[in-house]
Design a protein around this motif. Structure first.
Motif, PDB file in Angstrom:
ATOM      1  N   MET A 132      29.613 -40.621  80.865  1.00  0.00           N
ATOM      2  CA  MET A 132      29.190 -40.155  79.539  1.00  0.00           C
ATOM      3  C   MET A 132      29.631 -41.128  78.445  1.00  0.00           C
ATOM      4  SD  MET A 132      27.555 -37.268  79.857  1.00  0.00           S
ATOM      5  CE  MET A 132      27.348 -35.878  80.960  1.00  0.00           C
ATOM      6  N   ALA A 133      30.872 -41.622  78.549  1.00  0.00           N
ATOM      7  CA  ALA A 133      31.408 -42.502  77.521  1.00  0.00           C
ATOM      8  C   ALA A 133      30.635 -43.820  77.457  1.00  0.00           C
ATOM      9  CB  ALA A 133      32.894 -42.771  77.785  1.00  0.00           C
ATOM     10  N   CYS A 134      30.456 -44.460  78.603  1.00  0.00           N
ATOM     11  CA  CYS A 134      29.804 -45.775  78.603  1.00  0.00           C
ATOM     12  C   CYS A 134      28.355 -45.698  78.132  1.00  0.00           C
ATOM     13  CB  CYS A 134      29.866 -46.378  80.005  1.00  0.00           C
ATOM     14  SG  CYS A 134      31.490 -47.067  80.411  1.00  0.00           S
ATOM     15  N   TRP A 135      27.624 -44.670  78.587  1.00  0.00           N
ATOM     16  CA  TRP A 135      26.209 -44.594  78.232  1.00  0.00           C
ATOM     17  C   TRP A 135      25.968 -43.955  76.863  1.00  0.00           C
ATOM     18  CZ3 TRP A 135      22.871 -47.630  80.406  1.00  0.00           C
ATOM     19  CH2 TRP A 135      23.129 -48.099  81.697  1.00  0.00           C
ATOM     20  N   SER A 136      27.072 -43.609  76.162  1.00  0.00           N
ATOM     21  CA  SER A 136      26.919 -43.196  74.759  1.00  0.00           C
ATOM     22  C   SER A 136      26.765 -44.413  73.842  1.00  0.00           C
ATOM     23  CB  SER A 136      28.127 -42.368  74.309  1.00  0.00           C
ATOM     24  OG  SER A 136      29.271 -43.196  74.150  1.00  0.00           O
ATOM     25  N   GLY A 137      27.027 -45.611  74.386  1.00  0.00           N
ATOM     26  CA  GLY A 137      26.762 -46.843  73.651  1.00  0.00           C
ATOM     27  C   GLY A 137      27.928 -47.440  72.901  1.00  0.00           C
ATOM     28  N   ILE A 154      25.719 -38.671  65.108  1.00  0.00           N
ATOM     29  CA  ILE A 154      25.058 -38.797  63.795  1.00  0.00           C
ATOM     30  C   ILE A 154      24.681 -40.250  63.529  1.00  0.00           C
ATOM     31  CG2 ILE A 154      25.417 -38.601  61.300  1.00  0.00           C
ATOM     32  CD1 ILE A 154      27.253 -36.162  61.926  1.00  0.00           C
ATOM     33  N   ALA A 155      25.628 -41.160  63.821  1.00  0.00           N
ATOM     34  CA  ALA A 155      25.379 -42.581  63.559  1.00  0.00           C
ATOM     35  C   ALA A 155      24.239 -43.117  64.411  1.00  0.00           C
ATOM     36  CB  ALA A 155      26.660 -43.376  63.825  1.00  0.00           C
ATOM     37  N   MET A 156      24.218 -42.765  65.693  1.00  0.00           N
ATOM     38  CA  MET A 156      23.183 -43.284  66.601  1.00  0.00           C
ATOM     39  C   MET A 156      21.791 -42.840  66.163  1.00  0.00           C
ATOM     40  SD  MET A 156      24.712 -45.196  68.729  1.00  0.00           S
ATOM     41  CE  MET A 156      26.299 -45.505  69.488  1.00  0.00           C
ATOM     42  N   PHE A 157      21.649 -41.583  65.798  1.00  0.00           N
ATOM     43  CA  PHE A 157      20.333 -41.085  65.408  1.00  0.00           C
ATOM     44  C   PHE A 157      19.878 -41.667  64.062  1.00  0.00           C
ATOM     45  CE2 PHE A 157      20.872 -37.746  68.659  1.00  0.00           C
ATOM     46  CZ  PHE A 157      19.627 -37.855  69.264  1.00  0.00           C
ATOM     47  N   TYR A 175      18.079 -44.182  70.191  1.00  0.00           N
ATOM     48  CA  TYR A 175      17.736 -42.794  70.526  1.00  0.00           C
ATOM     49  C   TYR A 175      18.383 -42.398  71.850  1.00  0.00           C
ATOM     50  CZ  TYR A 175      14.127 -42.005  66.929  1.00  0.00           C
ATOM     51  OH  TYR A 175      13.461 -41.799  65.736  1.00  0.00           O
ATOM     52  N   PHE A 176      18.320 -43.307  72.819  1.00  0.00           N
ATOM     53  CA  PHE A 176      18.933 -43.046  74.127  1.00  0.00           C
ATOM     54  C   PHE A 176      20.431 -42.789  73.982  1.00  0.00           C
ATOM     55  CE2 PHE A 176      21.232 -44.758  77.810  1.00  0.00           C
ATOM     56  CZ  PHE A 176      20.721 -43.960  78.823  1.00  0.00           C
ATOM     57  N   PHE A 177      21.134 -43.643  73.216  1.00  0.00           N
ATOM     58  CA  PHE A 177      22.572 -43.455  73.008  1.00  0.00           C
ATOM     59  C   PHE A 177      22.865 -42.130  72.307  1.00  0.00           C
ATOM     60  CE2 PHE A 177      23.208 -48.357  72.858  1.00  0.00           C
ATOM     61  CZ  PHE A 177      23.323 -48.386  74.244  1.00  0.00           C
ATOM     62  N   GLY A 178      22.026 -41.751  71.346  1.00  0.00           N
ATOM     63  CA  GLY A 178      22.228 -40.487  70.648  1.00  0.00           C
ATOM     64  C   GLY A 178      22.078 -39.285  71.554  1.00  0.00           C
ATOM     65  N   ILE A 179      21.073 -39.317  72.419  1.00  0.00           N
ATOM     66  CA  ILE A 179      20.854 -38.211  73.363  1.00  0.00           C
ATOM     67  C   ILE A 179      22.022 -38.104  74.336  1.00  0.00           C
ATOM     68  CG2 ILE A 179      19.400 -37.421  75.282  1.00  0.00           C
ATOM     69  CD1 ILE A 179      17.017 -38.667  73.710  1.00  0.00           C
ATOM     70  N   MET A 180      22.501 -39.248  74.831  1.00  0.00           N
ATOM     71  CA  MET A 180      23.647 -39.232  75.739  1.00  0.00           C
ATOM     72  C   MET A 180      24.895 -38.694  75.045  1.00  0.00           C
ATOM     73  SD  MET A 180      22.721 -40.055  78.751  1.00  0.00           S
ATOM     74  CE  MET A 180      24.374 -40.159  79.430  1.00  0.00           C
ATOM     75  N   SER A 181      25.052 -38.975  73.761  1.00  0.00           N
ATOM     76  CA  SER A 181      26.204 -38.463  73.013  1.00  0.00           C
ATOM     77  C   SER A 181      26.150 -36.943  72.899  1.00  0.00           C
ATOM     78  CB  SER A 181      26.255 -39.090  71.614  1.00  0.00           C
ATOM     79  OG  SER A 181      26.456 -40.484  71.691  1.00  0.00           O
ATOM     80  N   ILE A 182      24.957 -36.386  72.664  1.00  0.00           N
ATOM     81  CA  ILE A 182      24.811 -34.925  72.589  1.00  0.00           C
ATOM     82  C   ILE A 182      25.169 -34.283  73.934  1.00  0.00           C
ATOM     83  CG2 ILE A 182      23.147 -33.040  72.375  1.00  0.00           C
ATOM     84  CD1 ILE A 182      21.693 -34.684  70.270  1.00  0.00           C
TER      85      ILE A 182
END
Length: 548
Positions: A299-304, A368-371, A472-479
């Motif tokens: 989860m951490a790595c793919w959050s960007g 918030i930042a990623m989106f 967008y991908f990083f934001g979805i992974m963060s959620i």
């Protein structure tokens, strides 16, 4: 012994800790082993600046490659350390358990020094760059096991989060020093061999300092218990705590460590590696811990967050910071933001507010930042478009996107980057702590290798996700990661390493939401049982005395 409530270190309120425990020897050990975090930070902060040096690209013969080929080579060079770190993370538990935490530190520093020296002396050979970075990666990969494990083992329970966060804080110290080195050499030197070799030598500086400091440190008392050297463990713990061997606090701590290890050993009948494997994979509470820590790395790595650190100069260019000097200066500010956020996390959040609250706060900021960045890049065609002239409103939105890169860095420092090391270093029992941390950190570097290798290609307009699609991908992974943390990750703040087991007495689906309350109720029951037994013993003693 649950460990007591977390303390407020700034007000010097030591809670249930004797004041002698917060002594110079403890803080010196925290500084020395916390500094291991700089290994990863220096590499993440340096490599893109080094790779972007025209002198470096000319020296290794890649200056004439087209954009797609250069992106591929860049991904290979930057991710070679992560590939070596996979081996290092797996190797670390063997060295930690056989040689101890101190000698593990010395040999990883040697590998780190040798690898970077080979890279710097490449003589125009791209193969030497790859080999050197791989060898350095083996040493760097060991740091994420040795550092957090040692810090968690020597720290008093109420400040374990603070002490372990010295490691994550040093990650950002390394990043900041690397960013400053890249910026300073670019601003003051011509683009020659020295302009990329001098920043790279920051690796050698940190590795040399840590190697020297290791000769002034004490071995972990828990390692001595694990190897059957109880007298050495007691003597070492006396020095670390600044207390005599007969002090009640010290006796409680050494007894809890010893009893817990003996119970673990008896549970697996002491069957060597087979017993360890059995304990990890057949004991449900342990296999669930391993699942938790490994999923946290994914989860951490793919959050960007980590990839943004590595490719920060390129990403600042995407949101309209033009020119190499300007983008490098922006990375310096980025490094300052991350370092300050890590300090705030260590002092005010992980022990006082709790691991879980700190982690979720960071993930919310990062999401918030990623989106915002994704929506901005989607609506404003500024990325990879040097001829585009933004309107005044688009310029303001661009400034917002720059701010959001800084906010994503703060969120990463407050959340995943601190949380992933705390989880891997404190959730496991002593007998399997080193090997499980190694397995977890192996997953960490596999994911880092994948994200760092993939990001240059993900950002491509024609054959990738495009810049806005990547964010967008990083934001979805963060959620997804935030929801998972809220539901599944237990709160371990303020608990001794030996009492964390109680968090996992519940079924797996209740641990995240109810583990802390359940463990605290168990603590109260045991304390009341101890008080009752003590009263009964006093009554029997008085009765026997009266009859006599």
């Amino acid at each position: 012994m649950a460990g007591g409530a977390a303390i407020n270190i700034l007000k010097f309120n030591t809670g249930g800790l004797p004041k002698e425990t917060l002594n110079w020897r403890l803080w010196f050990a925290v500084f020395a082993f916390g500094l291991l975090g700089a290994a990863r930070g220096v590499d993440e902060g340096l490599i893109t600046g080094v790779f972007n040096s025209t002198a470096f690209k000319k020296q290794v013969g890649i200056n004439d490659l087209d954009g797609s080929a250069l992106a591929s080579v860049k991904g290979n060079v930057s991710s070679m350390v992560q590939l070596g770190s996979v081996l290092g993370a797996l190797f670390a538990f063997v060295v930690c358990d056989r040689w101890g935490r101190i000698w593990a530190t010395r040999q990883l520093c040697a590998l780190w020094l040798i690898g970077i020296s080979i890279m710097m002396a490449n003589s125009g050979s791209m193969a030497a760059v790859y080999v050197g970075r791989f060898i350095a990666g083996v040493g760097i990969g060991e740091t994420v096991v040795v550092g957090p494990v040692y810090l968690s083992e020597i720290s008093p329970a109420p400040i374990r989060g603070l002490c372990t966060c010295a490691f994550t804080g040093s990650v950002y110290l390394g990043i900041l020093v690397a960013y400053v080195a890249n910026y300073a050499t670019h601003k003051t030197m011509d683009d020659t061999f020295t302009s990329w070799a001098l920043p790279t030598s920051v690796h050698l500086m940190f590795a040399g300092i840590i190697l020297i400091l290791s000769f002034f440190q004490l071995e972990s008392p828990r390692h001595f218990i694990r190897t059957g050297q109880r007298e050495k463990a007691l003597a070492t713990l006396c020095k670390l705590r600044g207390l005599p061997a007969d002090h009640p606090y010290l006796l409680d701590e050494i007894t809890a460590i010893d009893v817990s290890f003996q119970e673990e050993k008896e549970a697996t009948l002491g069957l060597g590696w087979k017993g360890v494997a059995k304990e990890i994979f057949t004991v449900k509470r342990n296999s669930y811990r391993l699942f938790l820590t490994n999923l946290a790395q994914i989860m951490a790595c793919w959050s960007g967050g980590s990839s943004i650190t590595v490719y920060a100069p390129d990403l600042f260019n995407l949101v309209d910071i033009t020119g190499e000097e300007q983008s490098l200066f922006s990375t310096v500010i980025f490094g300052v933001v991350k370092f300050v956020s890590a300090v705030v996390c260590a002092l005010f959040l992980v022990d006082l507010a709790g691991r879980k609250r700190s982690l979720i706060t960071g993930i919310i900021l990062q999401t918030i930042a990623m989106f915002y960045i994704a929506i901005f890049l989607n609506l404003v065609p500024i990325a990879n478009n040097p001829g585009f002239e933004p309107s005044p409103s688009q310029n303001k939105a661009s400034q917002g996107a720059i701010a959001m890169i800084y906010i994503s860095g703060a969120g990463w420092a407050l959340g995943w980057n601190s949380g992933q090391y705390l989880l891997s270093s404190e959730l496991f029992p002593l007998r399997i702590r080193a090997i499980c941390s190694s397995i977890t950190m192996c997953m960490h570097f596999l994911c880092q290798y994948a994200t760092n290798r993939a990001l240059p290609n993900m950002l491509l307009e024609d054959h990738g996700l495009t810049p806005h699609g990547t964010f967008y991908f990083f934001g979805i992974m963060s959620i997804i990661g935030g929801v998972w943390v809220w539901l599944c990750v237990p709160e371990a703040a303020g608990r001794s390493l030996e009492s964390i087991d109680k968090l996992f007495d519940l079924p797996w689906y209740k641990i995240g939401l109810h583990g802390k309350a359940y463990a605290e109720a168990r603590d109260r029951e045991q304390e009341q049982q101890f008080v009752n037994e003590k009263k009964e013993a006093e009554v029997h003693y008085m009765e026997d005395k009266a009859h006599a």
